[in-house]
Design a protein around this motif. Structure first.
Motif, PDB file in Angstrom:
ATOM      1  N   GLY A 130       0.860  -1.182   0.000  1.00 32.65           N
ATOM      2  CA  GLY A 130       0.000   0.000   0.000  1.00 32.65           C
ATOM      3  C   GLY A 130       0.893   1.227   0.000  1.00 32.65           C
ATOM      4  N   HIS A 131       0.342   2.374  -0.393  1.00 31.97           N
ATOM      5  CA  HIS A 131       1.169   3.588  -0.373  1.00 31.97           C
ATOM      6  C   HIS A 131       1.035   4.270   0.984  1.00 31.97           C
ATOM      7  N   TYR A 132       2.109   4.873   1.434  1.00 33.20           N
ATOM      8  CA  TYR A 132       2.114   5.454   2.778  1.00 33.20           C
ATOM      9  C   TYR A 132       2.189   6.975   2.764  1.00 33.20           C
ATOM     10  N   SER A 169      -7.216   6.978   6.350  1.00 36.80           N
ATOM     11  CA  SER A 169      -7.766   5.893   5.522  1.00 36.80           C
ATOM     12  C   SER A 169      -7.002   5.797   4.205  1.00 36.80           C
ATOM     13  N   ASP A 170      -6.543   6.937   3.708  1.00 33.91           N
ATOM     14  CA  ASP A 170      -5.802   7.000   2.437  1.00 33.91           C
ATOM     15  C   ASP A 170      -4.403   7.538   2.701  1.00 33.91           C
ATOM     16  N   ASN A 171      -3.383   6.767   3.015  1.00 33.48           N
ATOM     17  CA  ASN A 171      -3.518   5.334   3.037  1.00 33.48           C
ATOM     18  C   ASN A 171      -2.619   4.741   4.112  1.00 33.48           C
ATOM     19  N   ALA A 172      -2.560   5.405   5.283  1.00 37.60           N
ATOM     20  CA  ALA A 172      -1.862   4.763   6.392  1.00 37.60           C
ATOM     21  C   ALA A 172      -2.532   3.423   6.666  1.00 37.60           C
ATOM     22  N   CYS A 188       4.987   8.344  -2.629  1.00 33.85           N
ATOM     23  CA  CYS A 188       4.541   9.271  -3.687  1.00 33.85           C
ATOM     24  C   CYS A 188       3.458   8.735  -4.611  1.00 33.85           C
ATOM     25  N   GLU A 189       2.490   8.022  -4.053  1.00 34.74           N
ATOM     26  CA  GLU A 189       1.362   7.586  -4.889  1.00 34.74           C
ATOM     27  C   GLU A 189       0.516   8.785  -5.276  1.00 34.74           C
ATOM     28  N   GLU A 190       0.332   9.690  -4.313  1.00 31.67           N
ATOM     29  CA  GLU A 190      -0.600  10.803  -4.513  1.00 31.67           C
ATOM     30  C   GLU A 190      -0.106  11.812  -5.550  1.00 31.67           C
ATOM     31  N   SER A 191       1.181  11.840  -5.799  1.00 34.99           N
ATOM     32  CA  SER A 191       1.657  12.771  -6.824  1.00 34.99           C
ATOM     33  C   SER A 191       1.884  12.057  -8.154  1.00 34.99           C
ATOM     34  N   ALA A 248      -3.542  -2.491  -1.222  1.00 34.49           N
ATOM     35  CA  ALA A 248      -4.641  -1.979  -0.392  1.00 34.49           C
ATOM     36  C   ALA A 248      -4.560  -0.461  -0.383  1.00 34.49           C
ATOM     37  N   ASP A 249      -5.589   0.201  -0.857  1.00 34.15           N
ATOM     38  CA  ASP A 249      -5.577   1.667  -0.913  1.00 34.15           C
ATOM     39  C   ASP A 249      -6.951   2.194  -0.536  1.00 34.15           C
ATOM     40  N   VAL A 250      -7.025   2.919   0.543  1.00 30.20           N
ATOM     41  CA  VAL A 250      -8.232   3.414   1.217  1.00 30.20           C
ATOM     42  C   VAL A 250      -8.847   2.234   1.987  1.00 30.20           C
ATOM     43  N   GLN A 251      -8.613   2.276   3.291  1.00 31.83           N
ATOM     44  CA  GLN A 251      -9.010   1.161   4.148  1.00 31.83           C
ATOM     45  C   GLN A 251      -9.534   1.681   5.486  1.00 31.83           C
TER      46      GLN A 251
END
Ligand SMILES: [Zn+2]
Length: 441
Positions: free
Chosen positions: A216-218, A228-231, A260-263, A302-305
């Motif tokens: 998952g991205h941190y 939730s997004d995404n710790a 850096c998933e969000e960018s 897993a992304d948004v949990q």
């Protein structure tokens, strides 16, 4: 067995103690160090995979209405969209229903646009007539202010375009009050930084050459807790690492926390591009050679949990058997998962997250999403809405799935193939985002 309570501890560490984990920031690095220390503690072969990123820090932001005077409007700049310098830009405010070809007339030249749903595709339209900046209105009333990055690549391609988000109510207020002249400030300190993927590998006891990625991205969009997004998704992957390090696996499980998933899914893109380039290079000399990429059979992301209120979705790219296996197991255990992706009917199983980076280079992927989280990408994305029990739902399911089909299966059950429909959906996805798939940059 998967323990939602243990996963929740990781989630608290990242979302509460460390807090926002902006791309390339010291806090992102701090979270990476934490994840690595957990992987090491489990006895996993742990490493960092570093890569360069462009990042931006907001020094000053604001939206002042100069005529007729109104109190300052709360706003949030997109650091990678473009900056105005400390003085900001001053201009006439023009409401544009949306940034589409029909509305792009000489009238927008030199104005500050007030619009809704402004997205990257709009940037392409500003080549002939160019506004000074964009004020982007939130989608619905009573919703928190949206945070986001913008895209460095598009900024470099189409030129900087300062963008600030405002709430729906404030957009309406600007419109109703007849705000005429405004000053938009998005003073950004742009710069280069290092980010990193964290890898913890658990070698398979019988077929170590067959590898499945679980992660998952941190990182977060700028300045938010990103619980939730995404710790939460990262925490699920970390807890799965504990479970399998205790019970063992026939195949290699490579746990990954992507940066850096969000960018722009930069961490997974970096890894997928690296794998693809090494694969191309190797096969130039010998078509039958086996690359590291060939060994990667599946990516589980897993992304948004963790949402107490939520709906379970799996976005899947790969052979029909993979999708069926998820559906059958869902019936077996009595958890409802809808099958879909963020693109709905248009992009099939494509979900805008790290799994897709790997499917673009030929690896099937499953993306586990606890959807219906209206608070993501805002300050409201805190642990308040999340619980250990909700983490348990996906964590337990993923454990069961990975145990049956990866850790214990005699032969790996899923073909390593991306069907034509999925391949086309992936192409459409990258086209819509105005970017090239990984490995083809
Ligand atoms: Zn995410």
């Amino acid at each position: 067995m998967f323990n939602g309570g243990k996963a929740f501890k990781h989630l608290e560490k990242m979302a509460v103690e460390i807090g926002s984990r902006d791309s390339g920031s010291a806090e992102e690095r701090e979270a990476a160090e934490y994840i690595a220390s957990v992987f090491r503690g489990l006895g996993l072969k742990t490493s960092f995979q570093e890569f360069d990123v462009e990042t931006g820090r907001i020094l000053k932001q604001g939206l002042e209405v100069l005529e007729p005077y109104m109190e300052e409007v709360e706003c949030m700049a997109l650091p990678l969209a473009g900056g105005t310098g400390p003085e900001g830009v001053e201009g006439e405010l023009l409401y544009l229903e949306s940034v589409v070809e029909e509305y792009i007339t000489p009238e927008i030249d030199g104005k500050i646009l007030l619009t809704q749903g402004f997205y990257r595709a709009g940037l392409e339209l500003f080549t002939k007539y160019r506004p000074l900046g964009v004020v982007s209105i939130g989608r619905r009333p009573n919703s928190p202010l949206g945070h986001g990055w913008g895209t460095a690549k598009l900024r470099d391609k189409y030129g900087p375009m300062p963008v600030v988000n405002v709430k729906f109510e404030d957009g309406l207020k600007l419109l109703e009050s007849g705000a005429k002249r405004v000053r938009l400030t998005a003073d950004i300190e742009a710069g280069k930084a290092k980010s990193q993927n964290v890898i913890g590998e658990l070698e398979g006891s019988e077929k170590p050459e067959e590898v499945v990625l679980v992660g998952g991205h941190y990182d977060t969009v700028p300045g938010i807790p990103g619980a939730s997004d995404n710790a939460a998704g990262t925490a699920v992957a970390m807890e799965l690492a504990r479970v399998f390090s205790e019970k063992g696996t026939k195949r290699t499980l490579r746990f990954v926390a992507w940066g850096c998933e969000e960018s722009g899914c930069l961490g997974s893109r970096h890894d997928a591009s690296r794998l693809k380039k090494e694969d191309d290079e190797l096969k130039k000399g010998d078509e039958d050679a086996k690359s590291e990429l060939d060994g990667i059979r599946l990516v589980v992301n897993a992304d948004v949990q963790g949402g107490k209120i939520g709906r379970n979705t799996v976005a899947s790219l790969g052979p029909v058997e993979l999708k069926s296996a998820v559906k059958l197991m869902a019936k077996e255990v009595g958890v409802v998962f809808s099958m879909g992706g963020s693109g709905g009917g248009i992009s099939g199983g494509v979900y805008s997250s790290d799994g897709t980076s790997y499917s673009a280079v030929g690896v099937p992927s499953l993306n586990f999403i606890r959807g219906g989280a209206p608070y993501i990408h805002s300050m409201e994305d805190s642990i308040r809405w999340l619980s250990p029990d909700a983490l348990q739902i996906h964590g337990e399911f993923m454990e069961r799935f990975l145990t049956r089909y990866v850790a214990e299966a005699v032969a790996f059950p899923f073909e390593r193939t991306i069907p034509d429909d999925d391949r086309k959906a992936i192409e459409r996805f990258y086209k819509g985002r105005m970017s090239k798939p990984p490995g083809r940059e």
